[in-house]
Design a protein around this motif. Sequence first.
Motif, PDB file in Angstrom:
ATOM      1  N   PHE A   7     -65.384  -7.471  74.501  1.00 46.84           N
ATOM      2  CA  PHE A   7     -66.200  -8.414  75.250  1.00 46.84           C
ATOM      3  C   PHE A   7     -65.849  -8.392  76.732  1.00 46.84           C
ATOM      4  CE2 PHE A   7     -66.277 -10.098  70.934  1.00 46.84           C
ATOM      5  CZ  PHE A   7     -67.644 -10.339  70.765  1.00 46.84           C
ATOM      6  N   ASP A   8     -66.876  -8.497  77.526  1.00 44.59           N
ATOM      7  CA  ASP A   8     -66.720  -8.554  78.974  1.00 44.59           C
ATOM      8  C   ASP A   8     -66.445 -10.009  79.382  1.00 44.59           C
ATOM      9  OD1 ASP A   8     -68.337  -9.138  81.710  1.00 44.59           O
ATOM     10  OD2 ASP A   8     -67.415  -7.157  81.749  1.00 44.59           O
ATOM     11  N   LEU A   9     -65.393 -10.228  80.180  1.00 43.93           N
ATOM     12  CA  LEU A   9     -65.026 -11.587  80.546  1.00 43.93           C
ATOM     13  C   LEU A   9     -66.099 -12.274  81.378  1.00 43.93           C
ATOM     14  CD1 LEU A   9     -61.212 -11.206  81.381  1.00 43.93           C
ATOM     15  CD2 LEU A   9     -62.249 -12.209  79.347  1.00 43.93           C
ATOM     16  N   VAL A  10     -66.795 -11.509  82.213  1.00 50.23           N
ATOM     17  CA  VAL A  10     -67.867 -12.100  83.017  1.00 50.23           C
ATOM     18  C   VAL A  10     -68.977 -12.614  82.107  1.00 50.23           C
ATOM     19  CG1 VAL A  10     -69.642 -11.649  84.755  1.00 50.23           C
ATOM     20  CG2 VAL A  10     -67.353 -10.674  85.029  1.00 50.23           C
ATOM     21  N   SER A  11     -69.348 -11.809  81.112  1.00 48.76           N
ATOM     22  CA  SER A  11     -70.391 -12.227  80.178  1.00 48.76           C
ATOM     23  C   SER A  11     -69.955 -13.450  79.386  1.00 48.76           C
ATOM     24  CB  SER A  11     -70.733 -11.081  79.217  1.00 48.76           C
ATOM     25  OG  SER A  11     -71.277  -9.980  79.916  1.00 48.76           O
ATOM     26  N   LEU A  12     -68.693 -13.477  78.945  1.00 47.55           N
ATOM     27  CA  LEU A  12     -68.194 -14.635  78.217  1.00 47.55           C
ATOM     28  C   LEU A  12     -68.200 -15.882  79.091  1.00 47.55           C
ATOM     29  CD1 LEU A  12     -65.159 -13.249  76.162  1.00 47.55           C
ATOM     30  CD2 LEU A  12     -67.405 -13.937  75.305  1.00 47.55           C
ATOM     31  N   SER A  13     -67.826 -15.728  80.362  1.00 47.96           N
ATOM     32  CA  SER A  13     -67.822 -16.860  81.284  1.00 47.96           C
ATOM     33  C   SER A  13     -69.231 -17.407  81.486  1.00 47.96           C
ATOM     34  CB  SER A  13     -67.217 -16.438  82.623  1.00 47.96           C
ATOM     35  OG  SER A  13     -67.251 -17.493  83.548  1.00 47.96           O
ATOM     36  N   LEU A  14     -70.206 -16.516  81.617  1.00 46.16           N
ATOM     37  CA  LEU A  14     -71.594 -16.951  81.763  1.00 46.16           C
ATOM     38  C   LEU A  14     -72.093 -17.623  80.486  1.00 46.16           C
ATOM     39  CD1 LEU A  14     -73.086 -13.898  83.688  1.00 46.16           C
ATOM     40  CD2 LEU A  14     -72.646 -16.180  84.594  1.00 46.16           C
ATOM     41  N   PHE A  15     -71.695 -17.076  79.335  1.00 45.35           N
ATOM     42  CA  PHE A  15     -72.093 -17.677  78.060  1.00 45.35           C
ATOM     43  C   PHE A  15     -71.555 -19.095  77.941  1.00 45.35           C
ATOM     44  CE2 PHE A  15     -70.781 -18.751  73.738  1.00 45.35           C
ATOM     45  CZ  PHE A  15     -72.020 -18.759  73.097  1.00 45.35           C
ATOM     46  N   ALA A  17     -70.782 -21.134  80.347  1.00 45.06           N
ATOM     47  CA  ALA A  17     -71.504 -21.977  81.297  1.00 45.06           C
ATOM     48  C   ALA A  17     -72.866 -22.387  80.741  1.00 45.06           C
ATOM     49  CB  ALA A  17     -71.672 -21.250  82.628  1.00 45.06           C
ATOM     50  N   VAL A  18     -73.592 -21.446  80.144  1.00 43.18           N
ATOM     51  CA  VAL A  18     -74.903 -21.751  79.565  1.00 43.18           C
ATOM     52  C   VAL A  18     -74.745 -22.733  78.408  1.00 43.18           C
ATOM     53  CG1 VAL A  18     -76.907 -20.809  78.351  1.00 43.18           C
ATOM     54  CG2 VAL A  18     -75.911 -19.553  80.271  1.00 43.18           C
ATOM     55  N   ALA A  19     -73.745 -22.496  77.555  1.00 45.27           N
ATOM     56  CA  ALA A  19     -73.525 -23.381  76.406  1.00 45.27           C
ATOM     57  C   ALA A  19     -73.191 -24.795  76.852  1.00 45.27           C
ATOM     58  CB  ALA A  19     -72.405 -22.820  75.531  1.00 45.27           C
ATOM     59  N   ARG A  29     -76.948 -21.583  88.493  1.00 45.70           N
ATOM     60  CA  ARG A  29     -76.576 -22.267  89.740  1.00 45.70           C
ATOM     61  C   ARG A  29     -75.070 -22.526  89.772  1.00 45.70           C
ATOM     62  NH1 ARG A  29     -79.571 -26.635  89.198  1.00 45.70           N
ATOM     63  NH2 ARG A  29     -81.415 -25.533  89.961  1.00 45.70           N
ATOM     64  N   ARG A  30     -74.518 -22.945  88.653  1.00 48.05           N
ATOM     65  CA  ARG A  30     -73.071 -23.212  88.577  1.00 48.05           C
ATOM     66  C   ARG A  30     -72.250 -21.953  88.821  1.00 48.05           C
ATOM     67  NH1 ARG A  30     -70.451 -25.506  82.927  1.00 48.05           N
ATOM     68  NH2 ARG A  30     -68.570 -24.191  82.917  1.00 48.05           N
ATOM     69  N   LYS A  31     -72.724 -20.806  88.335  1.00 50.72           N
ATOM     70  CA  LYS A  31     -71.979 -19.548  88.465  1.00 50.72           C
ATOM     71  C   LYS A  31     -72.439 -18.717  89.671  1.00 50.72           C
ATOM     72  CE  LYS A  31     -69.309 -18.645  85.770  1.00 50.72           C
ATOM     73  NZ  LYS A  31     -67.879 -19.052  85.649  1.00 50.72           N
ATOM     74  N   HIS A  32     -73.359 -19.292  90.473  1.00 53.20           N
ATOM     75  CA  HIS A  32     -73.845 -18.596  91.674  1.00 53.20           C
ATOM     76  C   HIS A  32     -74.396 -17.212  91.328  1.00 53.20           C
ATOM     77  CE1 HIS A  32     -71.870 -21.810  93.900  1.00 53.20           C
ATOM     78  NE2 HIS A  32     -70.723 -21.522  93.283  1.00 53.20           N
TER      79      HIS A  32
END
Length: 303
Positions: A7-15, A17-19, A29-32
């Motif tokens: 897993f890519d950490l950036v993708s997990l971080s975005l996931f 945030a969406v959740a 907006r939160r993750k710019h």
Amino acid sequence: MDKTMRFDLVSLSLFVAVAEEQNLTHAARRKHTAVSAVSKRIAELEQQVGTPLMLRMPRGITLTPAGHSLLYHARQVFRNLEKMEEELSDYAAGIRGHIRIYTISAALMNNLPRVVSDYLAHYPQTDIEIEEHTGISVVQGLLSGEADVGFFSSWTSAAGIVSWPWQHDLLSVLVWPTHPLAGRSELKFEDIIDEKLIGAHRNSAVSHILERQARACGKTLSVGLRVSSFISMAELVAQQLGIAIVPVNEVASSTLHSGVRLIPLAEPWAQRELLVGVKDYAQASPSVKSLIGSLIPCEPAEE
């Protein structure tokens, strides 16, 4: 064939945030980040795991069971990364370790200061924080991760905690020099059950066990005063305001009022062990493991 998911950490971080936002636009907006980029990352995650993670609703998103599972594990990953970063930054700052200790007063009043002093003499670049709590709060602090190491008594329920015996402790009775019981070498509970007592606070382990034993005898304790400090209890005993029942390790003999006698309570239930515990020894930091190793005869083997 290697089927391990990477897993890519950036993708997990975005996931995550969406959740948490339950909305792609708010998460972007939160993750710019552009909404389209966030949507693409989520779609790639779903393709990687082979099942939908989110359901797109008119007013946002909702997680599927697989999405809830990924959210839980993703948060664990980021918590572990934060812990790793904190520990490594301590190394960089020359601290080389950070230990948060929760302890009951019995340990703090006597041998714990010496133990910490001896440990810091060997590991001077370790940062140690100590907070005094009730036994229940010590265990709760370990379970929640607020404390790394806890000192509590065997009277405290400690489900979910790994613990080891550290020291022996015994309830004793404080009386003033002219009290009728002052000449005794030991006392039974029946000798003092009708006496006026100076008690500890109601949530203390000592209060709980004394009240339980009194009920077993069909009696109710007569507590005239309650104070949180066992040293204060000793001073009140010296003023003949009542007798007190305290663990030996709670009151150093050097702090007792002149002439106040400390008489052992000869009851099997009056004996307890002071324990040192952690939530998960295998996951403990090297600093915590070295402290545990300095306290107990044999450091536990890792599973």
